[in-house]
Scaffold this motif. Structure first.
Motif, PDB file in Angstrom:
ATOM      1  N   CYS A 318       0.869  -1.180   0.000  1.00 17.77           N
ATOM      2  CA  CYS A 318       0.000   0.000   0.000  1.00 17.77           C
ATOM      3  C   CYS A 318       0.905   1.229   0.000  1.00 17.77           C
ATOM      4  O   CYS A 318       1.673   1.423   0.943  1.00 17.77           O
ATOM      5  N   HIS A 319       0.840   2.036  -1.057  1.00 21.99           N
ATOM      6  CA  HIS A 319       1.726   3.196  -1.109  1.00 21.99           C
ATOM      7  C   HIS A 319       0.963   4.465  -1.452  1.00 21.99           C
ATOM      8  O   HIS A 319      -0.190   4.435  -1.835  1.00 21.99           O
ATOM      9  N   ARG A 320       1.655   5.570  -1.240  1.00 21.50           N
ATOM     10  CA  ARG A 320       1.069   6.907  -1.344  1.00 21.50           C
ATOM     11  C   ARG A 320      -0.114   7.046  -0.389  1.00 21.50           C
ATOM     12  O   ARG A 320      -1.164   7.595  -0.739  1.00 21.50           O
ATOM     13  N   ILE A 321       0.090   6.528   0.828  1.00 25.29           N
ATOM     14  CA  ILE A 321      -0.918   6.666   1.880  1.00 25.29           C
ATOM     15  C   ILE A 321      -0.760   8.043   2.510  1.00 25.29           C
ATOM     16  O   ILE A 321       0.349   8.413   2.919  1.00 25.29           O
ATOM     17  N   PRO A 322      -1.819   8.844   2.596  1.00 25.21           N
ATOM     18  CA  PRO A 322      -1.703  10.158   3.241  1.00 25.21           C
ATOM     19  C   PRO A 322      -1.159  10.012   4.665  1.00 25.21           C
ATOM     20  O   PRO A 322      -1.579   9.121   5.408  1.00 25.21           O
ATOM     21  N   ILE A 323      -0.227  10.869   5.039  1.00 25.89           N
ATOM     22  CA  ILE A 323       0.436  10.769   6.333  1.00 25.89           C
ATOM     23  C   ILE A 323      -0.549  10.880   7.495  1.00 25.89           C
ATOM     24  O   ILE A 323      -0.309  10.384   8.592  1.00 25.89           O
ATOM     25  N   LYS A 329      -5.806   2.074  10.006  1.00 26.47           N
ATOM     26  CA  LYS A 329      -7.005   2.419   9.249  1.00 26.47           C
ATOM     27  C   LYS A 329      -7.073   1.651   7.927  1.00 26.47           C
ATOM     28  O   LYS A 329      -8.118   1.615   7.273  1.00 26.47           O
ATOM     29  N   LEU A 330      -5.948   1.046   7.521  1.00 27.64           N
ATOM     30  CA  LEU A 330      -5.965   0.219   6.317  1.00 27.64           C
ATOM     31  C   LEU A 330      -6.930  -0.948   6.478  1.00 27.64           C
ATOM     32  O   LEU A 330      -7.442  -1.493   5.496  1.00 27.64           O
ATOM     33  N   LEU A 331      -7.189  -1.347   7.742  1.00 28.45           N
ATOM     34  CA  LEU A 331      -8.121  -2.437   8.007  1.00 28.45           C
ATOM     35  C   LEU A 331      -9.543  -2.067   7.600  1.00 28.45           C
ATOM     36  O   LEU A 331     -10.378  -2.943   7.355  1.00 28.45           O
ATOM     37  N   GLU A 332      -9.823  -0.761   7.527  1.00 23.31           N
ATOM     38  CA  GLU A 332     -11.139  -0.298   7.086  1.00 23.31           C
ATOM     39  C   GLU A 332     -11.206  -0.174   5.566  1.00 23.31           C
ATOM     40  O   GLU A 332     -12.292  -0.143   4.986  1.00 23.31           O
ATOM     41  N   ILE A 333     -10.037  -0.107   4.937  1.00 21.95           N
ATOM     42  CA  ILE A 333      -9.990   0.165   3.501  1.00 21.95           C
ATOM     43  C   ILE A 333      -9.859  -1.106   2.676  1.00 21.95           C
ATOM     44  O   ILE A 333     -10.467  -1.236   1.616  1.00 21.95           O
ATOM     45  N   TYR A 389     -10.239   4.588  -3.919  1.00 20.68           N
ATOM     46  CA  TYR A 389     -10.719   5.709  -3.123  1.00 20.68           C
ATOM     47  C   TYR A 389     -11.432   5.162  -1.894  1.00 20.68           C
ATOM     48  O   TYR A 389     -12.079   4.118  -1.958  1.00 20.68           O
ATOM     49  N   PHE A 390     -11.295   5.849  -0.786  1.00 18.40           N
ATOM     50  CA  PHE A 390     -11.886   5.357   0.452  1.00 18.40           C
ATOM     51  C   PHE A 390     -12.545   6.501   1.221  1.00 18.40           C
ATOM     52  O   PHE A 390     -12.239   7.673   1.021  1.00 18.40           O
ATOM     53  N   LYS A 391     -13.434   6.102   2.097  1.00 15.38           N
ATOM     54  CA  LYS A 391     -14.040   7.036   3.031  1.00 15.38           C
ATOM     55  C   LYS A 391     -14.155   6.311   4.359  1.00 15.38           C
ATOM     56  O   LYS A 391     -14.879   5.322   4.488  1.00 15.38           O
ATOM     57  N   LEU A 392     -13.426   6.769   5.362  1.00 16.46           N
ATOM     58  CA  LEU A 392     -13.382   6.106   6.658  1.00 16.46           C
ATOM     59  C   LEU A 392     -14.642   6.396   7.465  1.00 16.46           C
ATOM     60  O   LEU A 392     -15.423   7.301   7.134  1.00 16.46           O
ATOM     61  N   ASP A 393     -14.831   5.613   8.518  1.00 16.12           N
ATOM     62  CA  ASP A 393     -15.985   5.810   9.398  1.00 16.12           C
ATOM     63  C   ASP A 393     -15.995   7.220   9.981  1.00 16.12           C
ATOM     64  O   ASP A 393     -17.050   7.781  10.280  1.00 16.12           O
ATOM     65  N   SER A 394     -14.794   7.785  10.118  1.00 18.22           N
ATOM     66  CA  SER A 394     -14.683   9.132  10.681  1.00 18.22           C
ATOM     67  C   SER A 394     -15.093  10.213   9.680  1.00 18.22           C
ATOM     68  O   SER A 394     -15.202  11.383  10.039  1.00 18.22           O
ATOM     69  N   GLY A 395     -15.303   9.805   8.422  1.00 18.50           N
ATOM     70  CA  GLY A 395     -15.674  10.765   7.391  1.00 18.50           C
ATOM     71  C   GLY A 395     -14.514  11.220   6.537  1.00 18.50           C
ATOM     72  O   GLY A 395     -14.710  11.864   5.505  1.00 18.50           O
ATOM     73  N   ILE A 495     -19.275  -3.401   1.056  1.00 12.62           N
ATOM     74  CA  ILE A 495     -18.994  -2.179   1.820  1.00 12.62           C
ATOM     75  C   ILE A 495     -18.163  -1.206   1.003  1.00 12.62           C
ATOM     76  O   ILE A 495     -18.451  -0.012   0.916  1.00 12.62           O
ATOM     77  N   VAL A 496     -17.092  -1.722   0.360  1.00 10.29           N
ATOM     78  CA  VAL A 496     -16.218  -0.867  -0.449  1.00 10.29           C
ATOM     79  C   VAL A 496     -16.994  -0.248  -1.606  1.00 10.29           C
ATOM     80  O   VAL A 496     -16.839   0.926  -1.943  1.00 10.29           O
TER      81      VAL A 496
END
Length: 505
Positions: A318-323, A329-333, A389-395, A495-496
């Motif tokens: 997994c690369h270019r993950i926003p810092i 959180k990858l577990l959600e993606i 593209y992802f959207k976490l539970d936190s929004g 979900i995705v």
């Protein structure tokens, strides 16, 4: 910008791809952000080659930063040079033919366009009418780099040899930034080796510029990495990773230096796991260029497979993950059951980082990759990857790249579990763990495992029946586990998909 509007689609596609690769953003953001505004119904069609010239030019017009525009101009210059080469009809020496074969390669523009407008870069002078452009003098270089605190790489050693394999330069270099990883297992350099070193990158640049004067041809393997470390642009180059015919299907694959040495030079450059020898790597590159000049038959080179450890097949990169997105959180993606292993090399100016999703098996990793909804493409080495593209539970929303660690045709290194032949069988066969477990059962426990309506059997018979029972139970559990994993995988896909739809709204 006027030149960009007159450029061919091929050139425009290269510029946009380079902008993507470097994470460049215009007034509307990156390429994907631009498409979201430009064509809301076609965001998923992100391949620049499949977009119209109008769309490509529209994206490039969103850039106003002077450095960005200088970079685009550099790409245009590279393409103009390629056109000049294609039209050249003069008789070329074998050395010059390899130079033109390198810079005429489809991968050249994408890998040899450097940010020469940035501070610290040097460009060797190129005079087309000078006799120096017909020079056949060659030197070969190899560099080793360390990882710095800000996520960039720094030169730590450089070696240069001439055509006769004699050493012209061999220096350890003191990095100007704080080093977080010396990569000693690769570079062969440790912190203690640099305690008394005073040579700087600028000192090395001065030495290199002297060696590259008068049209000297620079040889190297994946030479773009070395030039990036040296912060030098030099156009008269021979890249040994581009001049040999190594193809897999329709995809170009850069062979490793060791693979070329085994195939062309008939010797092994280094044992598996051994650190690089910078000097020997430079000599190997020169030997390969000389072999090519002497007319080695490309068709006689086998299409060697990359040998990949079995453990790598169980991972996704997994690369270019926003810092700002923690590794957990990858577990959600990403779907599936895996652990997260962070990697130290942060990219793109420190605002992105890389991590590994480690699964229990290759099948689980493959299923997770298939379950990701995103644009499927291949990296420069031919490995499949997706932009998701992802959207976490936190929004919080964003995007990352997820890539397989192997590509089609790679040879997986596995521990052999081949059953030995009768001649190899030991005279006293090893006992099954289940047999040892049964030995621990008391005489009173054994009958309790039998059907009470049946006659007691011998201890040996009980052991066999019990073993069969255990095996049936294990198989049953495996089947249930597999079914449950499939259910979980399907749920993750749903979900995705829903998250993706929400983000498109």
């Amino acid at each position: 910008m006027e030149k960009i509007e007159k450029a061919t689609k091929e050139v425009l596609v290269d510029i946009v791809k380079l902008a993507q690769k470097r994470g460049m953003k215009g007034s509307n953001g990156g390429w994907k952000d631009f498409l979201a505004v430009y064509d809301k119904n076609g965001v998923s069609l992100s391949d620049p080659a499949r977009r119209s010239e109008e769309a490509l030019i529209g994206f490039l017009k969103t850039f106003t930063n002077a450095d960005d525009l200088k970079f685009f101009e550099k790409v245009l210059e590279n393409h103009e040079s390629l056109e000049h080469i294609k039209k050249k009809s003069d008789k070329l020496s074998p050395e010059q033919e390899l130079v033109y074969k390198t810079i005429g390669h489809p991968q050249y523009t994408l890998t040899y366009t450097f940010p020469v407008h940035e501070e610290g870069w040097l460009v060797t002078k190129s005079r087309k009418k000078n006799k120096a452009t017909r020079s056949n003098t060659m030197i070969a270089v190899d560099c080793e780099m360390v990882l710095c605190e800000d996520g960039t790489e720094a030169l730590v050693r450089v070696c240069v040899v001439d055509r006769d394999l004699q050493v012209k330069l061999d220096e350890l270099v003191k990095p100007e930034k704080v080093v977080t990883d010396y990569r000693t297992h690769i570079t062969g350099v440790a912190a203690k080796d640099l305690e008394k070193v005073t040579c700087s990158l600028q000192d090395v640049q001065i030495s290199m510029m002297k060696l590259l004067s008068r049209g000297t041809i620079l040889v190297g393997h994946s030479l773009n990495n070395d030039l990036q470390a040296l912060k030098i642009e030099h156009t008269r180059i021979i890249d040994t990773s581009l001049i040999f015919k190594f193809w897999s299907g329709s995809n170009f694959r850069r062979p490793s230096l060791n693979d070329l040495c085994k195939s062309v030079l008939k010797y092994e450059l280094r044992k598996e796991g051994a650190p690089h020898d910078c000097l020997e790597d430079a000599r190997a590159a020169m030997k390969l260029a000389l072999a090519k000049i002497q007319g080695v038959d490309d068709n006689a080179i086998p299409l060697t497979q990359n040998e990949v450890p079995e453990a790598d097949t169980m991972k996704l990169l997994c690369h270019r993950i926003p810092i700002g997105i923690p590794g957990e959180k990858l577990l959600e993606i990403i779907p599936g059951d895996f652990t997260v292993e962070l990697k130290p090399n942060k990219k793109a100016g420190g605002d992105r980082y890389t991590a590994l999703a480690v699964f229990k098996s290759k099948q689980e990793a493959d299923d997770a990759f298939e379950g990701l909804v995103g644009d499927l493409a291949k990296d420069s080495s031919g490995r499949p990857q997706k932009l998701i593209y992802f959207k976490l539970d936190s929004g919080v929303a964003g995007s990352i790249y997820v890539r397989k660690m192997v590509q089609d045709g790679d040879k997986v290194q596995v521990v052999s579990n081949k059953r030995p032949s009768e001649d190899e069988m030991p005279t006293q066969p090893k006992k099954l763990k289940t047999e040892e477990t049964l030995k621990n059962l008391t005489e009173n426990e054994l009958p309790s495992r039998l059907n009470t309506d049946e006659k007691p059997e011998s201890k040996e018979s009980v052991q066999c029946n019990s073993c069969d029972g255990y095996m049936r139970e294990i198989e049953s559990l495996k089947k249930k586990l597999s079914e449950r994993e499939q259910e979980i995988s399907m749920l993750h896909k749903i979900i995705v998909s829903q998250v993706r739809k929400q983000s498109d709204l």
